[in-house]
Motif scaffolding. Structure first.
Motif, PDB file in Angstrom:
ATOM      1  N   GLN A 102       9.906  -7.557 -20.898  1.00  0.00           N
ATOM      2  CA  GLN A 102      10.914  -6.508 -20.809  1.00  0.00           C
ATOM      3  C   GLN A 102      10.651  -5.631 -19.586  1.00  0.00           C
ATOM      4  OE1 GLN A 102      13.560  -6.159 -23.197  1.00  0.00           O
ATOM      5  NE2 GLN A 102      12.750  -8.165 -23.777  1.00  0.00           N
ATOM      6  N   ALA A 103      11.696  -5.335 -18.822  1.00  0.00           N
ATOM      7  CA  ALA A 103      11.572  -4.419 -17.691  1.00  0.00           C
ATOM      8  C   ALA A 103      11.630  -2.981 -18.197  1.00  0.00           C
ATOM      9  CB  ALA A 103      12.685  -4.666 -16.686  1.00  0.00           C
ATOM     10  N   LYS A 104      10.737  -2.161 -17.708  1.00  0.00           N
ATOM     11  CA  LYS A 104      10.675  -0.757 -18.101  1.00  0.00           C
ATOM     12  C   LYS A 104      10.811   0.132 -16.864  1.00  0.00           C
ATOM     13  CE  LYS A 104       9.573  -1.757 -22.415  1.00  0.00           C
ATOM     14  NZ  LYS A 104      10.475  -1.482 -23.549  1.00  0.00           N
ATOM     15  N   PHE A 105      11.661   1.135 -16.962  1.00  0.00           N
ATOM     16  CA  PHE A 105      11.821   2.111 -15.886  1.00  0.00           C
ATOM     17  C   PHE A 105      10.685   3.127 -15.956  1.00  0.00           C
ATOM     18  CE2 PHE A 105      13.081   6.352 -14.618  1.00  0.00           C
ATOM     19  CZ  PHE A 105      13.679   6.168 -13.384  1.00  0.00           C
ATOM     20  N   ILE A 106      10.009   3.340 -14.825  1.00  0.00           N
ATOM     21  CA  ILE A 106       8.919   4.298 -14.756  1.00  0.00           C
ATOM     22  C   ILE A 106       9.141   5.211 -13.555  1.00  0.00           C
ATOM     23  CG2 ILE A 106       6.432   4.601 -14.480  1.00  0.00           C
ATOM     24  CD1 ILE A 106       7.104   3.324 -17.099  1.00  0.00           C
ATOM     25  N   GLY A 111       9.507  10.843  -7.377  1.00  0.00           N
ATOM     26  CA  GLY A 111      10.637  11.105  -8.263  1.00  0.00           C
ATOM     27  C   GLY A 111      10.432  12.343  -9.114  1.00  0.00           C
ATOM     28  N   LEU A 112       9.217  12.519  -9.641  1.00  0.00           N
ATOM     29  CA  LEU A 112       8.928  13.699 -10.454  1.00  0.00           C
ATOM     30  C   LEU A 112       9.000  14.973  -9.625  1.00  0.00           C
ATOM     31  CD1 LEU A 112       5.970  12.530 -12.742  1.00  0.00           C
ATOM     32  CD2 LEU A 112       8.394  12.699 -13.316  1.00  0.00           C
ATOM     33  N   VAL A 113       8.485  14.911  -8.401  1.00  0.00           N
ATOM     34  CA  VAL A 113       8.560  16.077  -7.510  1.00  0.00           C
ATOM     35  C   VAL A 113      10.021  16.436  -7.233  1.00  0.00           C
ATOM     36  CG1 VAL A 113       8.101  16.891  -5.164  1.00  0.00           C
ATOM     37  CG2 VAL A 113       6.310  15.713  -6.445  1.00  0.00           C
ATOM     38  N   LYS A 114      10.823  15.425  -6.940  1.00  0.00           N
ATOM     39  CA  LYS A 114      12.249  15.632  -6.656  1.00  0.00           C
ATOM     40  C   LYS A 114      12.950  16.311  -7.825  1.00  0.00           C
ATOM     41  CE  LYS A 114      16.445  12.815  -6.013  1.00  0.00           C
ATOM     42  NZ  LYS A 114      16.941  11.432  -5.774  1.00  0.00           N
ATOM     43  N   LEU A 115      12.725  15.820  -9.041  1.00  0.00           N
ATOM     44  CA  LEU A 115      13.397  16.375 -10.213  1.00  0.00           C
ATOM     45  C   LEU A 115      12.884  17.779 -10.548  1.00  0.00           C
ATOM     46  CD1 LEU A 115      13.570  13.230 -12.539  1.00  0.00           C
ATOM     47  CD2 LEU A 115      15.397  14.214 -11.143  1.00  0.00           C
ATOM     48  N   LYS A 233      16.438  16.696 -16.812  1.00  0.00           N
ATOM     49  CA  LYS A 233      16.128  15.413 -16.174  1.00  0.00           C
ATOM     50  C   LYS A 233      14.638  15.276 -15.880  1.00  0.00           C
ATOM     51  CE  LYS A 233      20.598  14.234 -14.150  1.00  0.00           C
ATOM     52  NZ  LYS A 233      21.307  13.826 -12.910  1.00  0.00           N
ATOM     53  N   PHE A 234      14.021  16.375 -15.485  1.00  0.00           N
ATOM     54  CA  PHE A 234      12.581  16.349 -15.249  1.00  0.00           C
ATOM     55  C   PHE A 234      11.847  16.042 -16.547  1.00  0.00           C
ATOM     56  CE2 PHE A 234       8.556  18.957 -14.694  1.00  0.00           C
ATOM     57  CZ  PHE A 234       7.919  18.015 -13.914  1.00  0.00           C
ATOM     58  N   ALA A 235      12.274  16.678 -17.642  1.00  0.00           N
ATOM     59  CA  ALA A 235      11.655  16.429 -18.943  1.00  0.00           C
ATOM     60  C   ALA A 235      11.875  14.992 -19.393  1.00  0.00           C
ATOM     61  CB  ALA A 235      12.217  17.399 -19.980  1.00  0.00           C
ATOM     62  N   GLN A 236      13.079  14.452 -19.151  1.00  0.00           N
ATOM     63  CA  GLN A 236      13.359  13.063 -19.509  1.00  0.00           C
ATOM     64  C   GLN A 236      12.467  12.113 -18.719  1.00  0.00           C
ATOM     65  OE1 GLN A 236      17.642  12.945 -18.775  1.00  0.00           O
ATOM     66  NE2 GLN A 236      18.001  12.626 -20.948  1.00  0.00           N
ATOM     67  N   ALA A 237      12.272  12.399 -17.440  1.00  0.00           N
ATOM     68  CA  ALA A 237      11.437  11.541 -16.600  1.00  0.00           C
ATOM     69  C   ALA A 237       9.997  11.536 -17.094  1.00  0.00           C
ATOM     70  CB  ALA A 237      11.503  12.000 -15.148  1.00  0.00           C
ATOM     71  N   VAL A 238       9.492  12.705 -17.472  1.00  0.00           N
ATOM     72  CA  VAL A 238       8.135  12.788 -18.003  1.00  0.00           C
ATOM     73  C   VAL A 238       8.040  12.013 -19.321  1.00  0.00           C
ATOM     74  CG1 VAL A 238       6.386  14.349 -18.955  1.00  0.00           C
ATOM     75  CG2 VAL A 238       7.600  14.964 -16.850  1.00  0.00           C
ATOM     76  N   ALA A 239       9.072  12.135 -20.170  1.00  0.00           N
ATOM     77  CA  ALA A 239       9.086  11.412 -21.440  1.00  0.00           C
ATOM     78  C   ALA A 239       9.108   9.902 -21.214  1.00  0.00           C
ATOM     79  CB  ALA A 239      10.299  11.838 -22.276  1.00  0.00           C
ATOM     80  N   LEU A 240       9.866   9.456 -20.216  1.00  0.00           N
ATOM     81  CA  LEU A 240       9.912   8.035 -19.889  1.00  0.00           C
ATOM     82  C   LEU A 240       8.544   7.533 -19.458  1.00  0.00           C
ATOM     83  CD1 LEU A 240      13.289   7.808 -17.943  1.00  0.00           C
ATOM     84  CD2 LEU A 240      12.661   6.381 -19.886  1.00  0.00           C
ATOM     85  N   ASP A 241       7.860   8.316 -18.658  1.00  0.00           N
ATOM     86  CA  ASP A 241       6.545   7.886 -18.197  1.00  0.00           C
ATOM     87  C   ASP A 241       5.535   7.917 -19.333  1.00  0.00           C
ATOM     88  OD1 ASP A 241       5.395   7.158 -15.464  1.00  0.00           O
ATOM     89  OD2 ASP A 241       3.839   8.461 -16.295  1.00  0.00           O
ATOM     90  N   ASN A 242       5.643   8.890 -20.226  1.00  0.00           N
ATOM     91  CA  ASN A 242       4.767   8.931 -21.393  1.00  0.00           C
ATOM     92  C   ASN A 242       4.977   7.707 -22.266  1.00  0.00           C
ATOM     93  OD1 ASN A 242       3.521  11.342 -20.725  1.00  0.00           O
ATOM     94  ND2 ASN A 242       5.002  12.595 -21.845  1.00  0.00           N
ATOM     95  N   LEU A 254      11.432   8.540 -27.995  1.00  0.00           N
ATOM     96  CA  LEU A 254      12.569   9.221 -28.610  1.00  0.00           C
ATOM     97  C   LEU A 254      13.409   9.994 -27.605  1.00  0.00           C
ATOM     98  CD1 LEU A 254      10.996  10.520 -31.946  1.00  0.00           C
ATOM     99  CD2 LEU A 254      12.472   8.530 -31.596  1.00  0.00           C
ATOM    100  N   SER A 255      12.782  10.486 -26.533  1.00  0.00           N
ATOM    101  CA  SER A 255      13.516  11.277 -25.551  1.00  0.00           C
ATOM    102  C   SER A 255      14.066  10.441 -24.398  1.00  0.00           C
ATOM    103  CB  SER A 255      12.602  12.376 -24.975  1.00  0.00           C
ATOM    104  OG  SER A 255      12.202  13.262 -25.991  1.00  0.00           O
TER     105      SER A 255
END
Length: 267
Positions: A102-106, A111-115, A233-242, A254-255
């Motif tokens: 499965q491909a996962k977006f990370i 990207g985190l700095v930008k958001l 969006k920043f919080a979503q990106a952190v959740a995706l990486d977690n 969940l996020s």
């Protein structure tokens, strides 16, 4: 009734067939044509959607492991890129990682700095890896400060990694910083689904590994930043990486912005 190659490719995609190099474009191109308007809505414009799609296709095509992933997971990754407006590839804003087919977006460090900056919570945010030849000093508490002067000689003379820090200037005034030790960073790496991947930045050259150290410190710093609806969006990106660090933990995703079957496929 006879089917065209594109119709057959799309049907295989919907049935979860794996991509092969010869059929890759035949699978993804018709999907993009049918979902272009949806992706444009997420990205902001048709031009932005096209740029994202081209960047994603170039990135995926360069990665044999991603070419073997479930096509729907690749489509999911592209849609999540659109939600956060983070492109894989040369900008280093995001990565797509293969995990159990499965491909996962990370999200990446850039990207985190930008958001974070786009959120309006911080006016500036940065991170640096400290090596043993650098000049470094800090203090936490009521008289907190952080000073870092990078050694300007040859890289091989910088020594070993001593720590990594992230620091943010708040728009409301003041600053926040965190420092992670090598043991803390390695603990984060060992939870990552990409820890054993030959394609992972964790296992690439020194510069890419430094980027992963920086991203780890930015994520830790995010816990100290003010909460704001503008920082979603920043919080979503952190959740995706977690979620990427704990891929088998159902609660960790969940996020994540996840698209259902109807959003990935077209009538």
């Amino acid at each position: 009734m006879a089917q065209t190659n594109e119709e057959l490719a799309l049907k295989l995609t919907q049935n979860g067939a794996q991509l092969k190099p010869s059929s890759f474009v035949g699978v993804m191109a018709p999907w993009y044509q049918k979902k272009a308007a949806n992706i444009a809505e997420l990205c902001g414009s048709p031009e932005d959607a096209k740029r994202l799609y081209v960047a994603a296709m170039n990135y995926i095509s360069s990665r044999p492991d991603l070419m073997k992933c479930d096509p729907k997971s690749l489509q999911q990754a592209i849609m999540q890129s659109a939600v956060l407006n983070l492109h894989p590839g040369v900008l280093n804003e995001a990565d797509y990682i293969c995990f159990k087919g499965q491909a996962k977006f990370i999200p990446g460090y850039q990207g985190l700095v930008k958001l974070a900056v786009q959120s309006g919570v911080v006016s500036d945010i940065s991170s640096n890896v400290v090596y043993t030849s650098d000049l470094f000093d800090y203090e936490e508490g009521s008289n907190a400060f952080l000073k870092h002067k990078k050694f300007l000689g040859a890289r091989k003379e910088r020594g070993e990694r001593l720590c990594v820090y992230a620091i943010a200037q708040l728009t409301s005034g003041g600053s926040k910083f965190v420092i992670l030790t090598p043991d803390e960073v390695m603990s984060i790496k060992n939870r990552s689904m990409a820890k054993n991947s030959d394609f992972s930045p964790w296992n690439s050259d020194v510069d890419n590994e430094d980027e992963m150290w920086k991203k780890s410190s930015i994520k830790r710093l995010s816990k100290l930043l003010p909460k704001s609806t503008k920082a979603l969006k920043f919080a979503q990106a952190v959740a995706l990486d977690n979620a990427g660090e704990n891929p088998d933990d159902k609660d960790s995703s969940l996020s994540m912005p996840v698209f259902d079957e109807d959003e990935l496929t077209s009538e």
